[in-house]
Design an enzyme around this catalytic site. Structure first.
Site, PDB file in Angstrom:
ATOM      1  N   ARG A  64       3.621  12.562 -25.675  1.00 24.84           N
ATOM      2  CA  ARG A  64       4.317  11.442 -26.314  1.00 24.84           C
ATOM      3  C   ARG A  64       3.214  10.610 -27.480  1.00 24.84           C
ATOM      4  NH1 ARG A  64       8.205   8.886 -21.635  1.00 24.84           N
ATOM      5  NH2 ARG A  64       9.616  10.736 -21.754  1.00 24.84           N
ATOM      6  N   LEU A  89      16.105   3.148 -25.984  1.00 24.81           N
ATOM      7  CA  LEU A  89      15.379   4.455 -25.963  1.00 24.81           C
ATOM      8  C   LEU A  89      16.424   5.498 -26.214  1.00 24.81           C
ATOM      9  CD1 LEU A  89      13.043   6.005 -24.599  1.00 24.81           C
ATOM     10  CD2 LEU A  89      14.293   5.902 -22.487  1.00 24.81           C
ATOM     11  N   HIS A 136       6.969   1.232 -24.493  1.00 22.22           N
ATOM     12  CA  HIS A 136       7.893   1.705 -23.267  1.00 22.22           C
ATOM     13  C   HIS A 136       7.480   1.671 -22.066  1.00 22.22           C
ATOM     14  CE1 HIS A 136      10.857   4.628 -21.769  1.00 22.22           C
ATOM     15  NE2 HIS A 136       9.979   5.500 -21.644  1.00 22.22           N
ATOM     16  N   ARG A 177       1.270   9.269 -20.079  1.00 22.03           N
ATOM     17  CA  ARG A 177       2.308   9.688 -19.040  1.00 22.03           C
ATOM     18  C   ARG A 177       3.150  10.900 -19.786  1.00 22.03           C
ATOM     19  NH1 ARG A 177       7.624   8.943 -18.072  1.00 22.03           N
ATOM     20  NH2 ARG A 177       7.530   7.068 -19.045  1.00 22.03           N
ATOM     21  N   GLN A 204       2.040   3.053 -23.259  1.00 20.48           N
ATOM     22  CA  GLN A 204       2.906   4.083 -23.920  1.00 20.48           C
ATOM     23  C   GLN A 204       3.989   3.499 -24.981  1.00 20.48           C
ATOM     24  OE1 GLN A 204       5.623   7.210 -21.914  1.00 20.48           O
ATOM     25  NE2 GLN A 204       3.865   8.167 -22.612  1.00 20.48           N
ATOM     26  N   HIS A 222       6.817   5.027 -26.951  1.00 20.75           N
ATOM     27  CA  HIS A 222       7.845   6.018 -26.984  1.00 20.75           C
ATOM     28  C   HIS A 222       7.939   6.631 -28.348  1.00 20.75           C
ATOM     29  CE1 HIS A 222      11.023   8.804 -26.099  1.00 20.75           C
ATOM     30  NE2 HIS A 222      10.680   8.856 -24.685  1.00 20.75           N
ATOM     31  N   GLU A 246      13.448  11.542 -24.576  1.00 23.64           N
ATOM     32  CA  GLU A 246      12.878  12.988 -24.826  1.00 23.64           C
ATOM     33  C   GLU A 246      13.859  14.312 -24.854  1.00 23.64           C
ATOM     34  OE1 GLU A 246       8.752  12.761 -23.738  1.00 23.64           O
ATOM     35  OE2 GLU A 246       8.855  14.803 -23.297  1.00 23.64           O
ATOM     36  N   PHE A 267      10.961  19.366 -21.534  1.00 21.48           N
ATOM     37  CA  PHE A 267      10.306  18.242 -21.948  1.00 21.48           C
ATOM     38  C   PHE A 267       8.738  18.407 -22.502  1.00 21.48           C
ATOM     39  CE2 PHE A 267      11.667  13.797 -20.525  1.00 21.48           C
ATOM     40  CZ  PHE A 267      13.019  13.932 -20.524  1.00 21.48           C
TER      41      PHE A 267
END
Ligand code: SF4
Ligand code: SF4
Ligand code: FES
Lengths: 591, 241
Positions: free
Chosen positions: A290, A256, A357, A402, A244, A246, A259, A123
């Site tokens: 991100r 969404l 997000h 994050r 955030q 995304h 990732e 990730f």
């Protein structure tokens, strides 16, 4: 609305508001320890937004590549742009490992490796050896990890006989004269009747507030209820400017796209067919943090290199991975693409755009999930009996940005920590504190306010305007002038909420009333976000100022605290000292 | 382009400022015109109706088919409103609550019995051996057996389309609960096979399923409760010889 004294009371050791991963993991500890636990949720528990988490949960299990919790800790601190509290981050990364094993034992159907161990994927922002090669730290159940975890936790709570108040909406916290949390006023959505739950401790686990932005990846229910309850109870919200976006929401729609698509080997292309992340993050490429990827996408689009007739999105390519990998590892994404775009991602690239997000900020807590607020003896005094965990809380493990796979981890670790601390608290304070009518009245007044009849604006109209306003004035790139204007507009809008009227005054399953109460909450968290963003004149993590493009550690390595009373801003230092290891000092952040 | 949608209305108490003059206590169908956008899903159309009339009530949340809130009956078939394109539905679209359940208000039904049946199958992993320090190992092949089972979102589309569940909602577990029963029976980590099977004995809980397959046809996640029920029956046979 009945008078405060005629509302029925129920008594529990622990009240938990919210039935996502954080609430249910706390509830499980407590019910297993034979406490009387009430979980209040405005939806049936498995409808909570944890269900939509896709990619997975981080833990340094080292099942696929070498790993350890200390590397995970470094990545998280760097990802946070050095705003995360290092004691809390150490706790989270250490606890990650037993937490994931515990979930597996509880029944989560993790995907598996050939040797029977839990499958882990790469990730964004993950490295081996403090910034070296890519790590593979995200434990996954296909791309439905949140669903698998939420259902398992609900199931285990059924076994443990947790008491659920399904489809009950929490109106407000109830605090006594000393400021201790002693319960909450809730509304039974089906009957429309209010109910008071008296509890020795109250845990807020209500999740995020993505609905404050027009286009977002969040569920309809994510309206910042717990955060706004905290604000109204006099607790400030921390670091709300860090929201955030995304990188890969479905362009124009918002669903969404995990990732994990990039973790499995997918990458982004601009309108010229160029793999543009090579220019922005030569080392980590599409698996940079991100905030970095979202800004890169927007920079491409602003430079006229977007895709499509309007050049207003970029493409996420996964077709080169082959139908087997795409359909096996990303079945949920395959569904979303098929249903909402009419394409098969194994054949065609996915149009994506950065989409609102996740809230890094929230209700300030320590690493035991106890709510801490400025009081007589300093900025971090514990509010007796009050806890917060999950997206609604700010521990702070995510700081200014994050990492993917750390949100499921956060809710699980700190939900569990809340459970443990509540056990100790209830053992020490075995009796309910007395609750008097005057403690209840402010909460009742909030309900009664929506009973006023007559002409006025509609909830839906004001809500739509709020969502547009936040998107226009507090998006990925921010600057003084647009935010100042945004604050003015939002103050005016807040005034107007007073004049909004509910036409539907019925009792039974009145969803219009719930949406009105949610509007109050959205306005408050929106103001917290915009005010905090306006005041921070530096760029850090997700907070990106075009008029102050550099990070300024000298002036700004501190947490923001927004109070509703007078829209006041305060600050407190970042906790840079971990528990057992050396501190990671701030460094320039490159990927 | 506008589309025509008829929705089921039922308002148990009278002081909802409904735009219709029809009596508050009797159910009726009310027709709305909604502006359709390309790719519009039924949930968005229902939201557009709520814009016109805030007294209209239905459950929904995630908008992408994962939370299971918005099971409804559209043109006679159970579905999730959020992943059903309006373009696929013949107009005027008739939207009713999931069948066979008591209606609370408009499209909102009482799912208590559905959840009770779910709870009745003890839908959680049961381990008897001491737990290892790390994960319980499971081969990819054994894990594959859970695909098509664990993805259930408890929307209730299946059970409320099942005639056996309509007639005996208190006794027959229904397809959703039985699918979950099989989800745990099929899990190599679970150690309560015998108890689970014993608990399903008798003429109703499991055996009221007559393999009519309504459940399979409507499941929005493409799951197959009929097959799971068949597998439970097979396992029972195996264990009894
Ligand atoms: S196959 Fe069985 S469970 Fe499914 S609809 Fe028919 S009777 Fe019900
Ligand atoms: S089996 Fe399918 S239709 Fe039935 S509850 Fe689960 S997801 Fe819904
Ligand atoms: S709104 Fe969640 S499944 Fe339809």
């Amino acid at each position: 609305m009945p008078a405060a004294r005629s509302i029925p009371h129920r008594h529990f050791d622990a009240l938990i508001i919210g039935a996502g991963g954080a609430g249910l993991n706390a509830a499980l500890r407590l019910a297993e320890a034979d406490l009387r636990v009430a979980v209040v949720s405005k939806v049936f528990p498995t409808r909570s937004h944890t269900v939509a988490a896709q990619g997975g949960v981080n833990a340094a299990l080292a099942n696929v590549l070498p790993d350890n919790w200390h590397w995970h800790m470094f990545d998280t601190i760097k990802g946070s742009d050095y705003l995360g509290d290092q004691d809390a981050i150490e706790t989270m990364c250490r606890e990650a490992i037993p937490t994931v094993y515990e979930l597996e034992h509880a029944g989560v159907p993790f995907s598996r490796l050939d040797n029977g161990r839990i499958y882990q994927r790469a990730f964004g922002g993950q490295s081996q050896n403090f910034g070296g090669e890519q790590a593979a730290r995200t434990c996954a159940a296909a791309d439905r990890t949140g669903h698998a975890i939420l259902h398992t936790l609900y199931q285990q709570n059924l076994r443990a006989k947790t008491h659920f108040f399904d489809e009950h909406f929490a109106v407000d916290l109830i605090r006594d004269d000393e400021g201790a949390a002693i319960g909450a006023l809730v509304l039974d959505i089906e009957s429309g009747e209010p109910l008071i739950i008296e509890a020795k401790t109250t845990l807020l686990a209500t999740g995020g507030y993505g609905q404050v932005f027009r286009t977002n990846t969040n569920a309809f229910i994510n309206t910042g209820d717990g955060m706004a309850m905290a604000l109204r109870a006099g607790v400030p919200l921390q670091d709300m400017e860090f929201y955030q976006f995304h990188p890969t929401g479905v362009a124009g729609k918002g669903m969404l796209i995990t990732e994990a698509t990039r973790g499995e080997g997918g990458y982004l292309l601009n309108g010229e067919g160029e793999r543009f992340m090579e220019r922005y993050a030569p080392h980590a490429l599409d698996l940079a943090s991100r905030d970095v990827v979202s800004r890169s996408i927007l920079s491409e689009i602003r430079a006229g290199r977007g895709c499509g007739p309007q050049k207003d999105y970029v493409l996420l390519k996964v077709d080169h991975l082959g139908a087997d990998v795409v359909h096996q590892r990303l079945p949920g994404i395959t569904d979303i693409c098929r249903v909402f775009l009419g394409i098969d991602p194994a054949k065609e690239p996915i149009p994506v755009f950065p989409t609102a997000h996740y809230a890094m900020g929230g209700i300030p807590t320590d690493r035991h999930a106890r709510v801490v607020a400025p009081a007589r003896h300093g900025p971090e005094e514990v509010v007796p009996g009050l806890y917060a965990a999950g997206e609604c809380a700010c521990v702070s493990v995510h700081g200014a940005n994050r990492l993917g796979g750390n949100s499921l981890l956060d809710i699980l670790v700190f939900g569990r920590a809340a459970g443990a601390d509540i056990l100790a608290y209830v053992a020490e304070h075995p009796n309910h504190r007395p609750m008097r009518d005057e403690h209840i009245e402010p909460a009742v007044a909030r309900l009664a306010r929506w009973e006023r009849q007559g002409d006025g604006e509609r909830v839906a109209d004001v809500k739509a305007e709020l969502r547009r306003l936040m998107e226009d004035h507090c998006g990925v790139f921010r600057e003084q002038a647009t935010m100042t204007e945004g604050v003015e507009k939002l103050k005016a809008l807040r005034e107007r909420v007073e004049g909004v009227r509910l036409r539907d005054q019925s009792q039974t399953f009145n969803t219009a009333r719930i949406e009105a109460l949610e509007l109050d909450n959205l306005v408050d968290v929106g103001m917290a976000t915009l005010m905090s963003a306006l005041h921070r004149d530096e760029s850090r993590g997700a907070h990106s100022r075009v008029d102050h493009t550099e990070r300024d550690d000298e002036r700004w390595m501190k947490h923001s605290l927004y109070s509703r009373d007078g829209d006041r801003m305060d600050y407190k230092p970042v906790r840079t000292k971990p528990l057992t290891v050396d501190s990671f000092p701030p460094k320039p952040r490159v990927y | 382009m506008t589309i025509t949608i008829s929705v089921y209305r039922y308002q148990p108490d009278s002081d909802s400022g409904s735009t219709s003059s029809a009596s508050a206590s009797k159910p009726y169908m009310q027709t709305f015109e909604v502006e359709a956008a390309p790719g519009m899903m039924l949930r968005e159309a229902l939201l557009a109706i709520k814009e016109q009339d805030e007294t209209f009530a239905f459950r929904h949340s995630c908008g992408e088919g994962v939370c299971g809130s918005d099971g409804v009956n559209a043109n006679g078939t159970n579905c999730l409103a959020c992943i059903t394109p309006v373009a696929d539905l013949k107009q005027p679209i008739q939207v009713r609550p999931l069948p066979g359940r008591p209606v609370i208000r408009d499209l909102v039904v009482d799912m208590t019995q559905f959840y009770e049946q779910y709870r009745a199958v003890e839908p959680y992993l049961i381990r008897k051996d001491p737990l290892p320090e790390q994960e319980i190992r499971q081969s990819p092949e054994d894990r594959d057996k859970l695909d098509g089972l664990y993805e259930c979102i408890l929307c209730g589309c299946c059970s409320t389309a099942c005639p056996s569940f309509w007639w005996n909602p208190d006794k027959f577990h229904g397809p959703a609960a039985l699918l979950q029963s099989w989800r745990f029976l099929a899990d190599s980590r679970d150690q309560a096979t015998e108890e689970r099977l014993d608990a399903l004995e008798g003429p109703y809980k499991l055996f009221r399923c007559h393999s009519i397959m309504n459940c399979v046809e409507v499941c929005p996640k493409g799951l197959n409760p009929t097959k799971a029920i068949g597998q439970i029956k097979e396992l029972m046979l195996e264990q009894s010889v």
